[in-house]
Design a protein around this motif. Structure first.
Motif, mmCIF file in Angstrom:
data_model
loop_
_atom_site.group_PDB
_atom_site.id
_atom_site.type_symbol
_atom_site.label_atom_id
_atom_site.label_comp_id
_atom_site.label_asym_id
_atom_site.label_seq_id
_atom_site.Cartn_x
_atom_site.Cartn_y
_atom_site.Cartn_z
ATOM 1 N N LEU A 501 11.900 16.055 -18.058
ATOM 2 C CA LEU A 501 10.559 16.572 -18.325
ATOM 3 C C LEU A 501 9.522 15.459 -18.353
ATOM 4 C CD1 LEU A 501 11.366 19.125 -21.194
ATOM 5 C CD2 LEU A 501 11.024 19.628 -18.774
ATOM 6 N N HIS A 502 9.880 14.341 -18.965
ATOM 7 C CA HIS A 502 8.901 13.265 -19.177
ATOM 8 C C HIS A 502 8.667 12.409 -17.939
ATOM 9 C CE1 HIS A 502 9.804 13.325 -23.804
ATOM 10 N NE2 HIS A 502 9.176 14.403 -23.377
ATOM 11 N N GLU A 503 9.742 12.158 -17.150
ATOM 12 C CA GLU A 503 9.632 11.136 -16.109
ATOM 13 C C GLU A 503 9.991 11.618 -14.705
ATOM 14 O OE1 GLU A 503 11.344 7.301 -17.256
ATOM 15 O OE2 GLU A 503 11.754 8.142 -19.241
ATOM 16 N N GLU A 504 10.735 12.713 -14.582
ATOM 17 C CA GLU A 504 11.264 13.074 -13.272
ATOM 18 C C GLU A 504 10.619 14.311 -12.667
ATOM 19 O OE1 GLU A 504 15.459 13.403 -13.879
ATOM 20 O OE2 GLU A 504 15.607 11.423 -14.816
ATOM 21 N N CYS A 505 9.907 15.094 -13.457
ATOM 22 C CA CYS A 505 9.213 16.272 -12.932
ATOM 23 C C CYS A 505 8.030 15.854 -12.065
ATOM 24 C CB CYS A 505 8.711 17.146 -14.084
ATOM 25 S SG CYS A 505 9.818 18.501 -14.470
ATOM 26 N N ALA A 506 7.582 16.787 -11.222
ATOM 27 C CA ALA A 506 6.386 16.518 -10.424
ATOM 28 C C ALA A 506 5.190 16.289 -11.333
ATOM 29 C CB ALA A 506 6.121 17.681 -9.469
ATOM 30 N N ARG A 507 5.136 17.040 -12.444
ATOM 31 C CA ARG A 507 4.117 16.819 -13.470
ATOM 32 C C ARG A 507 4.814 16.575 -14.797
ATOM 33 N NH1 ARG A 507 0.186 21.802 -13.428
ATOM 34 N NH2 ARG A 507 2.188 22.896 -13.302
ATOM 35 N N GLN A 508 4.197 15.762 -15.611
ATOM 36 C CA GLN A 508 4.803 15.429 -16.900
ATOM 37 C C GLN A 508 4.656 16.607 -17.864
ATOM 38 O OE1 GLN A 508 3.032 12.475 -19.796
ATOM 39 N NE2 GLN A 508 4.772 11.263 -19.050
ATOM 40 N N ILE A 509 5.753 16.940 -18.549
ATOM 41 C CA ILE A 509 5.770 18.076 -19.473
ATOM 42 C C ILE A 509 6.147 17.586 -20.861
ATOM 43 C CG2 ILE A 509 6.872 20.277 -20.022
ATOM 44 C CD1 ILE A 509 7.286 20.678 -17.038
ATOM 45 N N ILE A 510 5.299 17.881 -21.838
ATOM 46 C CA ILE A 510 5.577 17.597 -23.245
ATOM 47 C C ILE A 510 6.049 18.902 -23.874
ATOM 48 C CG2 ILE A 510 4.706 16.602 -25.385
ATOM 49 C CD1 ILE A 510 4.554 14.757 -22.926
ATOM 50 N N HIS A 511 7.255 18.923 -24.378
ATOM 51 C CA HIS A 511 7.839 20.165 -24.891
ATOM 52 C C HIS A 511 7.142 20.616 -26.161
ATOM 53 C CE1 HIS A 511 10.784 22.901 -26.732
ATOM 54 N NE2 HIS A 511 11.269 23.078 -25.513
ATOM 55 N N ARG A 512 6.888 19.728 -27.099
ATOM 56 C CA ARG A 512 6.182 19.945 -28.370
ATOM 57 C C ARG A 512 6.982 20.734 -29.416
ATOM 58 N NH1 ARG A 512 0.264 21.524 -29.177
ATOM 59 N NH2 ARG A 512 0.807 23.472 -28.119
ATOM 60 N N ASP A 513 8.192 21.197 -29.080
ATOM 61 C CA ASP A 513 8.952 21.964 -30.074
ATOM 62 C C ASP A 513 10.454 21.712 -29.921
ATOM 63 O OD1 ASP A 513 9.142 23.581 -32.276
ATOM 64 O OD2 ASP A 513 9.045 25.464 -31.170
ATOM 65 N N VAL A 514 10.816 20.424 -29.786
ATOM 66 C CA VAL A 514 12.225 20.063 -29.683
ATOM 67 C C VAL A 514 12.863 20.193 -31.069
ATOM 68 C CG1 VAL A 514 13.872 18.249 -29.100
ATOM 69 C CG2 VAL A 514 11.750 18.481 -27.789
ATOM 70 N N LYS A 515 13.840 21.070 -31.202
ATOM 71 C CA LYS A 515 14.555 21.281 -32.463
ATOM 72 C C LYS A 515 15.870 21.987 -32.167
ATOM 73 C CE LYS A 515 11.955 25.555 -33.413
ATOM 74 N NZ LYS A 515 11.109 26.280 -34.387
ATOM 75 N N THR A 516 16.763 22.020 -33.146
ATOM 76 C CA THR A 516 18.097 22.579 -32.927
ATOM 77 C C THR A 516 18.047 24.067 -32.615
ATOM 78 O OG1 THR A 516 18.330 22.830 -35.333
ATOM 79 C CG2 THR A 516 19.278 20.853 -34.321
ATOM 80 N N CYS A 517 17.034 24.779 -33.115
ATOM 81 C CA CYS A 517 16.913 26.217 -32.803
ATOM 82 C C CYS A 517 16.655 26.458 -31.323
ATOM 83 C CB CYS A 517 15.790 26.850 -33.616
ATOM 84 S SG CYS A 517 16.128 26.972 -35.380
ATOM 85 N N ASN A 518 16.036 25.488 -30.643
ATOM 86 C CA ASN A 518 15.679 25.647 -29.237
ATOM 87 C C ASN A 518 16.669 24.953 -28.305
ATOM 88 O OD1 ASN A 518 13.431 27.162 -29.893
ATOM 89 N ND2 ASN A 518 12.066 25.387 -29.951
#
Length: 710
Positions: A501-518
């Protein structure tokens, strides 16, 4: 994948042309079931199966238990002494426990793999399992179907399935009544047991029908290469103790396999028919009844078993013998023709089913999600029935659905009732993000969508092991325990997803909700990151990012994000660091007593007691260096100064031992942060212990995890 040892046998008492038993045939006949099985104790053949115990009068507690055992006559090779690798195996059988209404239930029945077929115990509750061996020369694996309650042996109740390794005290167990099964009902129960050595994982399925369920009832992590000997005996054991019941077994099928070759595509192995996970047919294959015994199983045992293959001669003349020989050859030829016909037809049906699935499956060849009608969605979820709910969040409810093709999916239904005009629609954000560029093996894959009337629905692949949060923090509801190797694999999977998501996508994506539930887990416990309802998409190297209202979950939010409201890759790194510490310690980000996980681990680091943070449920079953490395990387990711945090890809290299560990300060660091959100506020906050704030501190903060206000 190479097949090192495969034997399939069925305990089905049948008579195929009885007159053949007395014919003088020069060709070796395959072993019939009565010759395939050795019986011990009170076991006997009865009603097209094996009755391990007999219905008797109730025995006093001091009497010896009614014990019966049945083993395949040849020992099976399970361990390669050169490589130390254990064979994978699968077994399918059915059994029933028929009670005596005048007596209490017996002990139960076990599927048993043991190095010593002659070692067993008369103790109540042992089900004939081997006696404890102080020298540790014998070993065994047993799957219990226990119908007695013996607290001294650690039983959870008198109706459970459990896994034993070299001890009658179970390694893992599950209450089957809570899963809709009753071992004491007298009904026939079908069981599938599979062990994959490459994953060190054993799984057990149970059903009243001939169809194998989609999810196992019991899963456990175990390395049998450390417990098995080169040759082991395979069979069943049962005992009645002071009770009385008939323990019946029939339709038994067993296979062993060597490990996968890394160069072989697993899908190719499935097509070749050597797949470890292939479900056995509900009825015996014609060819299975006549499989010969592999050479490596009969090595050094041929002489002792020659007598079992001899047939009595009843016809004395050479002329009659010649006629019988011709008849026998004709019968064998006819049988082989029938077997070949069934094999060809079964292969055609398998190819047809694969073609049908490819035509009717939800995913197209180009992996573009399919638009579905609301009628199709309601049909898949039984009208959004509450019994189909597998998860609920702030903006959506997730249902388990089933497509007409039989494919299981996760249906995410978004709630529109509480949406405000100024709040970004999570459906729009998630759909746009997922359709844009997200195709990665560690991301939950979007398969379809529906936008009809007021309904907004996204359809994802269904992951049977649910969320990491459920398995890690609510383990009392499940028989699954996450071993150390699984936890490391999960961490690296999440890191791979975030690096993409951060470095390899065509556009940079910030997830903003990284947690064990997700973080979801597939059937092999591989991690897949999901829920992109809060995601932000940027062009790479975007310099200007506006401050937003911080969104996410308390305990996972980076301090600078809380105060400044600007999401970056380093705010995702902080959340990832919290997940890393959760997996290492087994603790929640914020405990019920208010203890903050990040603070607690930092305190142990300062006291030079970092290893004490390890999850006590692991009972020391982990590599100490790997545990310390994971905790140090976790602390570096939750460093208060975002500039000191590594990128996720670098953190993964540290965890794998491919990069040096960061140097953490001896004391917990503090960092001053200028707040954008509260730039106009006149309030003064003290986040730095006893230090008195000065006039220059207005609008600056040295954050602590609990965000306390002076």
């Amino acid at each position: 994948m190479q097949l090192s040892c495969q034997f399939i046998f069925w305990v089905v008492l049948f008579s195929l042309f009885p007159s053949l038993y007395s014919l003088p045939l020069p060709l070796p006949l395959p072993l019939l079931p009565t010759n395939n099985i050795s019986l011990y104790g009170n076991a006997l053949f009865r009603n097209n199966g094996i009755s391990l115990t007999q219905e008797t009068t109730c025995l006093p507690s001091s009497s010896l238990a009614d014990i019966g055992r049945a083993f395949y006559v040849f020992p099976i090779r399970f361990l390669d002494l050169k490589t130390g690798a254990a064979s994978s195996f699968s077994s399918h059988f059915s059994f029933s426990i028929i009670p005596n209404p005048l007596c209490p239930f017996g002990d139960g029945i076990v599927f048993l793999i043991t190095s010593n077929a002659d070692s067993f115990s008369f103790s109540n509750g042992y089900m004939g399992l081997p006696n404890p061996n102080p020298q540790g020369q014998d070993s065994f694996l047993a799957v219990e179907f226990d119908t007695s309650f013996n607290p001294s042996l650690g039983d959870i109740n008198g109706n459970h399935i459990a896994l034993d390794v070299n001890s009658v005290v179970s390694l893992a167990s599950i209450d089957v009544l809570s899963k809709g099964f009753d071992l004491k009902s007298g009904r026939r129960i079908r069981v599938w047991i599979e062990y994959r050595d490459s994953a060190k994982l054993i799984q057990i399925w149970v059903s009243y029908s001939q169809t194998k369920p989609p999810s196992p009832i019991l899963v456990a992590q175990i390395d049998l290469s450390k417990d098995f000997q080169e040759y082991m005996h395979v069979g069943f054991s049962a005992s009645n103790g002071p009770g009385s019941a008939m323990h019946m077994v029939d339709q038994w099928r067993f296979k062993t396999f060597t490990a996968y070759q890394p160069s072989m595509n697993p899908m190719d192995a499935i097509e070749q028919g050597y797949c470890f996970m292939c479900s056995p047919d509900s009825d015996p294959d014609p060819e299975d009844l006549f499989n010969s015994i592999p050479e490596d199983q009969t090595h050094n045992h041929k002489t002792s078993h020659k007598s079992k293959l001899k047939l009595k001669l009843k016809l004395g003349t050479m002329g009659v013998a010649l006629v019988c020989l011709i008849i026998s050859v004709a019968i064998v030829t006819a049988i082989l023709a029938v077997v070949c016909y069934f094999m060809i037809m079964r292969k055609k049906r398998r190819v047809g089913r694969r073609r049908k699935r490819s035509q009717t499956g939800l995913l197209q060849m180009n992996n573009v999600p399919t638009r579905l009608s609301l009628a199709e969605i309601k049909s898949a979820t039984l009208g959004f029935h509450r019994n189909r709910i597998v998860g609920e969040g702030a903006s959506a409810v997730v249902y388990k659905g089933s497509l007409p093709s039989g494919e299981a999916v996760a249906v995410k239904r978004f709630d529109q009732s509480n949406q405000k005009e100024f709040v970004r629609n999570p459906f729009t954000t998630e759909f746009a993000t997922m359709v844009g560029c997200l195709k990665h093996k560690h991301l939950v894959q979007l398969q379809g969508w529906c936008c009809e009337g007021s309904e907004l629905v996204l359809v994802y692949e269904y992951l049977p092991n649910g969320s990491l949060d459920r398995l890690l923090h609510r383990n009392s509801e499940s028989a699954i325990f996450l071993s150390w190797s699984l936890r490391l694999n999960i961490v690296l999977g999440v890191a791979s997803a975030l690096a993409y998501l951060h470095e390899e996508c065509a556009r940079q994506i910030i997830h903003r909700d990284v947690k064990t539930c997700n973080i979801m887990l597939d059937d092999e416990f591989n991690a897949k990151l999901g829920d992109f309802g809060l995601a932000e998409v940027y062009e790479h190297n975007c310099a200007s990012r506006e401050a937003t209202i911080p969104a996410g979950t308390i305990g996972y939010l980076a301090p600078e994000y809380v105060y400044c409201g600007v999401p970056t890759v380093k705010t995702d790194v902080y959340s990832f660091g919290v997940v890393v510490l959760e997996l290492a310690t087994g603790k929640r980000p914020v405990a019920e007593d208010g203890t903050v996980l990040v603070d607690w681990v930092w305190d142990l680091w300062v006291q030079n007691k970092l290893i004490e943070a390890a999850d006590p449920r692991l009972s020391g079953r982990y590599n100490v260096l790997e545990m310390e490395r994971l905790l140090i990387v976790g602390l570096s990711c939750v460093h208060p100064n975002h500039e000191k945090r590594p990128m996720v890809k670098e953190a993964a290299r540290m965890i794998r031992g491919e990069a040096p560990l960061p140097l953490l300060p001896p004391m917990r660091p503090t960092v001053m942060i200028r707040s954008n959100v509260f730039a106009d506020s006149q309030d003064i906050f003290n986040f730095d212990g006893d230090r008195t704030p000065t006039a220059d501190d207005s609008g600056w903060f040295s954050p602590r995890s609990h965000f306390s206000r002076a």
